[in-house]
Motif scaffolding. Structure first.
Motif, PDB file in Angstrom:
ATOM      1  N   GLY A 113       1.073  27.789  -4.346  1.00 23.82           N
ATOM      2  CA  GLY A 113       2.305  27.243  -3.764  1.00 23.82           C
ATOM      3  C   GLY A 113       2.124  25.834  -3.223  1.00 23.82           C
ATOM      4  O   GLY A 113       1.003  25.364  -2.994  1.00 23.82           O
ATOM      5  N   LYS A 114       3.288  25.153  -2.993  1.00 23.77           N
ATOM      6  CA  LYS A 114       3.248  23.751  -2.561  1.00 23.77           C
ATOM      7  C   LYS A 114       2.618  23.580  -1.180  1.00 23.77           C
ATOM      8  O   LYS A 114       1.974  22.572  -0.897  1.00 23.77           O
ATOM      9  CB  LYS A 114       4.669  23.176  -2.539  1.00 23.77           C
ATOM     10  N   ARG A 115       2.811  24.583  -0.354  1.00 24.66           N
ATOM     11  CA  ARG A 115       2.295  24.458   1.010  1.00 24.66           C
ATOM     12  C   ARG A 115       0.768  24.543   1.054  1.00 24.66           C
ATOM     13  O   ARG A 115       0.170  24.267   2.088  1.00 24.66           O
ATOM     14  CB  ARG A 115       2.903  25.545   1.894  1.00 24.66           C
ATOM     15  N   SER A 116       0.171  24.912  -0.089  1.00 25.36           N
ATOM     16  CA  SER A 116      -1.281  25.088  -0.098  1.00 25.36           C
ATOM     17  C   SER A 116      -2.031  23.783   0.102  1.00 25.36           C
ATOM     18  O   SER A 116      -3.219  23.806   0.425  1.00 25.36           O
ATOM     19  CB  SER A 116      -1.721  25.738  -1.415  1.00 25.36           C
ATOM     20  N   ILE A 117      -1.346  22.639  -0.098  1.00 27.88           N
ATOM     21  CA  ILE A 117      -2.053  21.360   0.037  1.00 27.88           C
ATOM     22  C   ILE A 117      -1.510  20.501   1.178  1.00 27.88           C
ATOM     23  O   ILE A 117      -1.830  19.309   1.272  1.00 27.88           O
ATOM     24  CB  ILE A 117      -1.991  20.563  -1.288  1.00 27.88           C
ATOM     25  N   GLU A 118      -0.665  21.093   2.045  1.00 32.63           N
ATOM     26  CA  GLU A 118      -0.044  20.299   3.110  1.00 32.63           C
ATOM     27  C   GLU A 118      -1.078  19.580   3.964  1.00 32.63           C
ATOM     28  O   GLU A 118      -0.864  18.451   4.416  1.00 32.63           O
ATOM     29  CB  GLU A 118       0.825  21.209   3.987  1.00 32.63           C
ATOM     30  N   ASP A 119      -2.194  20.228   4.201  1.00 32.18           N
ATOM     31  CA  ASP A 119      -3.207  19.633   5.075  1.00 32.18           C
ATOM     32  C   ASP A 119      -4.266  18.860   4.301  1.00 32.18           C
ATOM     33  O   ASP A 119      -5.259  18.420   4.886  1.00 32.18           O
ATOM     34  CB  ASP A 119      -3.902  20.735   5.887  1.00 32.18           C
ATOM     35  N   TYR A 120      -4.039  18.686   3.020  1.00 34.38           N
ATOM     36  CA  TYR A 120      -5.089  18.100   2.176  1.00 34.38           C
ATOM     37  C   TYR A 120      -4.789  16.661   1.755  1.00 34.38           C
ATOM     38  O   TYR A 120      -5.579  16.066   1.040  1.00 34.38           O
ATOM     39  CB  TYR A 120      -5.288  18.961   0.923  1.00 34.38           C
ATOM     40  N   TYR A 121      -3.630  16.115   2.173  1.00 35.53           N
ATOM     41  CA  TYR A 121      -3.318  14.747   1.746  1.00 35.53           C
ATOM     42  C   TYR A 121      -2.601  14.006   2.861  1.00 35.53           C
ATOM     43  O   TYR A 121      -2.045  14.584   3.794  1.00 35.53           O
ATOM     44  CB  TYR A 121      -2.478  14.763   0.479  1.00 35.53           C
ATOM     45  N   SER A 122      -2.590  12.707   2.738  1.00 38.07           N
ATOM     46  CA  SER A 122      -1.809  11.822   3.605  1.00 38.07           C
ATOM     47  C   SER A 122      -1.427  10.604   2.792  1.00 38.07           C
ATOM     48  O   SER A 122      -2.100  10.273   1.801  1.00 38.07           O
ATOM     49  CB  SER A 122      -2.604  11.413   4.845  1.00 38.07           C
ATOM     50  N   ILE A 123      -0.305   9.935   3.180  1.00 40.46           N
ATOM     51  CA  ILE A 123       0.134   8.748   2.441  1.00 40.46           C
ATOM     52  C   ILE A 123      -0.386   7.539   3.198  1.00 40.46           C
ATOM     53  O   ILE A 123      -0.054   7.320   4.370  1.00 40.46           O
ATOM     54  CB  ILE A 123       1.669   8.725   2.308  1.00 40.46           C
ATOM     55  N   GLN A 124      -1.212   6.780   2.519  1.00 41.57           N
ATOM     56  CA  GLN A 124      -1.923   5.681   3.158  1.00 41.57           C
ATOM     57  C   GLN A 124      -1.720   4.388   2.376  1.00 41.57           C
ATOM     58  O   GLN A 124      -1.520   4.413   1.156  1.00 41.57           O
ATOM     59  CB  GLN A 124      -3.424   5.994   3.199  1.00 41.57           C
ATOM     60  N   PRO A 125      -1.743   3.243   3.118  1.00 40.19           N
ATOM     61  CA  PRO A 125      -1.733   1.940   2.407  1.00 40.19           C
ATOM     62  C   PRO A 125      -2.964   1.876   1.500  1.00 40.19           C
ATOM     63  O   PRO A 125      -4.046   2.272   1.899  1.00 40.19           O
ATOM     64  CB  PRO A 125      -1.807   0.918   3.536  1.00 40.19           C
ATOM     65  N   ASN A 126      -2.731   1.345   0.333  1.00 39.87           N
ATOM     66  CA  ASN A 126      -3.859   1.278  -0.606  1.00 39.87           C
ATOM     67  C   ASN A 126      -3.694   0.047  -1.489  1.00 39.87           C
ATOM     68  O   ASN A 126      -3.215   0.111  -2.617  1.00 39.87           O
ATOM     69  CB  ASN A 126      -3.936   2.549  -1.458  1.00 39.87           C
ATOM     70  N   GLY A 127      -4.057  -1.119  -0.943  1.00 41.28           N
ATOM     71  CA  GLY A 127      -4.033  -2.346  -1.705  1.00 41.28           C
ATOM     72  C   GLY A 127      -2.654  -2.975  -1.785  1.00 41.28           C
ATOM     73  O   GLY A 127      -1.692  -2.552  -1.145  1.00 41.28           O
ATOM     74  N   LYS A 128      -2.557  -4.037  -2.551  1.00 39.83           N
ATOM     75  CA  LYS A 128      -1.331  -4.830  -2.712  1.00 39.83           C
ATOM     76  C   LYS A 128      -0.876  -4.739  -4.155  1.00 39.83           C
ATOM     77  O   LYS A 128      -1.684  -4.781  -5.082  1.00 39.83           O
ATOM     78  CB  LYS A 128      -1.595  -6.286  -2.351  1.00 39.83           C
ATOM     79  N   PHE A 129       0.428  -4.615  -4.287  1.00 40.48           N
ATOM     80  CA  PHE A 129       1.013  -4.689  -5.618  1.00 40.48           C
ATOM     81  C   PHE A 129       1.221  -6.152  -5.953  1.00 40.48           C
ATOM     82  O   PHE A 129       1.901  -6.886  -5.222  1.00 40.48           O
ATOM     83  CB  PHE A 129       2.339  -3.917  -5.647  1.00 40.48           C
ATOM     84  N   LEU A 130       0.639  -6.553  -7.053  1.00 39.36           N
ATOM     85  CA  LEU A 130       0.669  -7.964  -7.488  1.00 39.36           C
ATOM     86  C   LEU A 130       0.083  -8.887  -6.446  1.00 39.36           C
ATOM     87  O   LEU A 130       0.371 -10.088  -6.407  1.00 39.36           O
ATOM     88  CB  LEU A 130       2.097  -8.402  -7.828  1.00 39.36           C
ATOM     89  N   GLY A 131      -0.765  -8.289  -5.583  1.00 40.09           N
ATOM     90  CA  GLY A 131      -1.424  -9.090  -4.570  1.00 40.09           C
ATOM     91  C   GLY A 131      -0.503  -9.518  -3.448  1.00 40.09           C
ATOM     92  O   GLY A 131      -0.910 -10.281  -2.571  1.00 40.09           O
ATOM     93  N   VAL A 132       0.724  -8.973  -3.439  1.00 37.29           N
ATOM     94  CA  VAL A 132       1.718  -9.433  -2.461  1.00 37.29           C
ATOM     95  C   VAL A 132       2.296  -8.261  -1.656  1.00 37.29           C
ATOM     96  O   VAL A 132       2.339  -8.298  -0.436  1.00 37.29           O
ATOM     97  CB  VAL A 132       2.857 -10.205  -3.166  1.00 37.29           C
TER      98      VAL A 132
END
Length: 577
Positions: A113-132
């Motif tokens: 189920g979808k809830r199985s990974i609730e504690d396994y991820y986070s949304i984090q900044p990860n670099g720049k798109f087109l360097g901007v």
């Protein structure tokens, strides 16, 4: 372009806002520059680009925002879109997951189920798109797979992909990072001794990111091979695995070797060198870390060679019994000549029997084999079948079928490269014959010389019985000083009667008596019809008035058969031994 005052009509001076003629305040029109067509096109493009940049910037900031990334991740999960997941999801070091990790993640979501990974991820900044533009991605808790044990011959694939090894030692390997998920793990074993593959399903689903321990389902280990019937008669014994030779030591076992697969797929051969050649086993599946082996002693061709030897021996045995002679043998050792003479041929001789017979069949069980201990050779169970008759000289032979099961000891002559029968002992009947060969069925009968010998043996037996009576009666005559004890065993007209009468009188005069201790007939020889010369040995204890002695004498006498009775006729010689 010229301009004029609207009040007085006087021409206005360019740049003035008041008419110099009437003082009226005027507004002069601005001059509008006229652009060329090309200039207008460039202007339009510039405006368009600026608009696009502004719009793209607004889209990028929105698309890669934390909120938008979260929404797109939720959609990819709902749709089980592995391609989108590979673009959205990264490891903790920012590297993107690959397709097989996305597949494993989807499999986990489907099962748990979808809830199985609730504690396994986070949304984090990860670099720049087109360097901007600031980019956000879904960062998963890194998962690691840990295998403990003998790992040197092992390689691993997760969903058919090789995974980076974070660390490896002699007895462990750590693999990752990987996305949380359910993986199909392929474990492959491969070394000089063989290969094998097993597959299993594993969960990498640890919120703390601790390594997940993998229980190997691939059975392998170091192996010791023990030869159960090892013998010093073996010149060399070894185990052969994929052209690799492992020697069996003097204790009948190998040193530990491997690791080797233990599921039976890996095969080994036992190779033993004997004085008569090399014998290889069939392929043997390895399924234990302590594998017992049993050596075969003969190849199929060698079994046939031994069976043919025993067939020939069976034929020669019938010939030998009929001729009452071991001279016919070509299949036996010198030691066995005496054994057969004493244990087989002499039996008929002692009983004054003749033999006629034909060899019908030899059956051998090659599964009942053993090695001789002190000389190169084997033991084998075989049975010989004859149609035969044992009979007296005056009788007609009556044939019956008779079988002789033996445990044969066969020796191998390395110089002549041939087998010989060393001995044959009575044994069990062959139950499961591996070789059955037909004899010649030739009838072997006594020849004239054998018949003559048989006649002599009969006579010898009769004479031996008579000589016993005569010698004991002679001693009684001496001790009782009376010829009546012995004279009825002597011819009336032969020299022995007078010689014995004089001898008894002499013994009485000297006071000598005797005891017959033993005697044996050494040889009989026919001189003429019913007249035979006898050589015999006798031992006496003699009592003198002042002493006693024990002496042996070799004596030659003539005996005659008169009216069916044996009688002593003449003393030829007597000598003390």
């Amino acid at each position: 372009m010229e301009t004029f005052c609207k009040e007085c009509g006087h021409q206005l001076i360019t740049g003035n806002n008041i008419c110099v003629n009437c003082g009226n305040q005027v507004i002069q029109p601005k001059r509008v520059k006229k652009y060329k067509k090309k200039e207008k096109m460039y202007f339009g493009i510039t405006v368009g680009i600026i608009s696009i940049i502004i719009g793209f910037s607004m889209w990028a900031n929105s698309y890669f925002s934390q909120e938008s990334t979260g929404k797109r991740f939720a959609e990819a999960i709902s749709e089980k879109n592995t391609e989108s997941l590979t673009k959205l999801v990264v490891h903790q070091d920012g590297s993107p997951i690959i397709a097989m990790e996305a597949e494993a993640l989807v499999k986990l979501l489907v099962k748990e189920g979808k809830r199985s990974i609730e504690d396994y991820y986070s949304i984090q900044p990860n670099g720049k798109f087109l360097g901007v533009f600031q980019k956000h991605q879904v960062e998963m808790v890194d998962q690691f797979a840990y295998v403990e044990g003998t790992v040197e011959p092992l390689s691993f694939r997760f969903n058919k992909e090789k995974v980076k090894e974070e660390d490896r030692g002699e007895d462990f390997v750590l693999m990752g990072p990987l996305s949380p998920g359910i993986y199909d793990l392929e474990t492959k074993f491969e070394n000089d001794f063989g290969s094998g593959v097993t597959t299993s399903e594993i969960y990498l689903w640890n919120v703390e990111g601790e390594p997940s321990w993998i229980q190997l389902e691939l059975p392998f280990s170091e192996v010791v091979f023990e030869l159960e019937n090892y013998s010093t008669a073996m010149k060399k014994a070894s185990v052969l695995i994929n052209e690799t030779e492992i020697l069996i030591n003097s204790n009948g076992a190998t040193d530990p070797i491997g690791p080797i697969m233990l599921d039976g797929t890996q095969k080994a051969k036992l190779v033993v060198e004997y004085p008569w050649g090399k014998v290889e086993s069939e392929n043997i599946g390895i399924n234990s870390d302590y594998q017992f082996l049993t050596a075969s002693f003969l190849t199929k061709n060698q079994e046939t060679e031994v069976a043919n030897l025993l067939l020939q021996f069976g034929e020669e045995l019938a010939q030998a019994k009929a001729a009452n002679s071991t001279d016919v043998f070509t299949t036996i050792t010198e030691d066995n000549v005496e054994i057969i003479q004493n244990h087989i041929l002499n039996g008929n001789s002692y009983n004054n029997l003749l033999y006629s017979g034909q060899f019908e069949e030899m059956s051998m069980d090659a599964n009942i084999l053993g090695l001789l201990e002190h000389i190169p050779g084997i033991k084998v169970n075989a049975e010989l079948l004859y149609k035969e008759a044992d009979y007296y000289l005056e009788d007609t032979p009556e044939f019956v079928s008779k079988s002789y099961p033996f445990l044969f000891e066969l020796t191998y002559d390395e110089q002549e490269k041939k087998w010989l029968v060393q001995s044959e002992d009575k044994w069990n009947t062959v139950q499961n014959a591996t070789h059955v060969l037909k004899g010649s069925n030739t009838l072997y009968e006594p020849d004239q010389e054998t018949i003559k010998t048989a006649k002599v043996d009969i006579i010898k037996e009769e004479i031996e019985y008579f000589m016993g009576r005569f010698l004991y009666a002679s001693v009684d005559a001496i001790n009782n000083n009376s010829m009546s004890f012995v004279e009825y065993l002597m011819t009336k007209d032969g020299p022995s009667l007078k010689e014995t009468t004089d001898y008894i009188a002499n013994m009485k005069e000297k006071g000598i008596t005797q005891i017959l201790l033993s005697f044996s007939v050494d040889k009989v020889e026919e001189k003429e019809t019913d007249v035979w010369q006898v050589a015999y040995t006798a031992e006496y204890r003699t009592f003198y008035p002042d002493k006693e002695t024990i002496k042996k004498f070799k004596t030659v006498s003539i005996v005659k058969k008169v009216d069916g009775q044996w009688l002593a006729d003449e003393l030829i010689s007597t000598d003390e031994i």
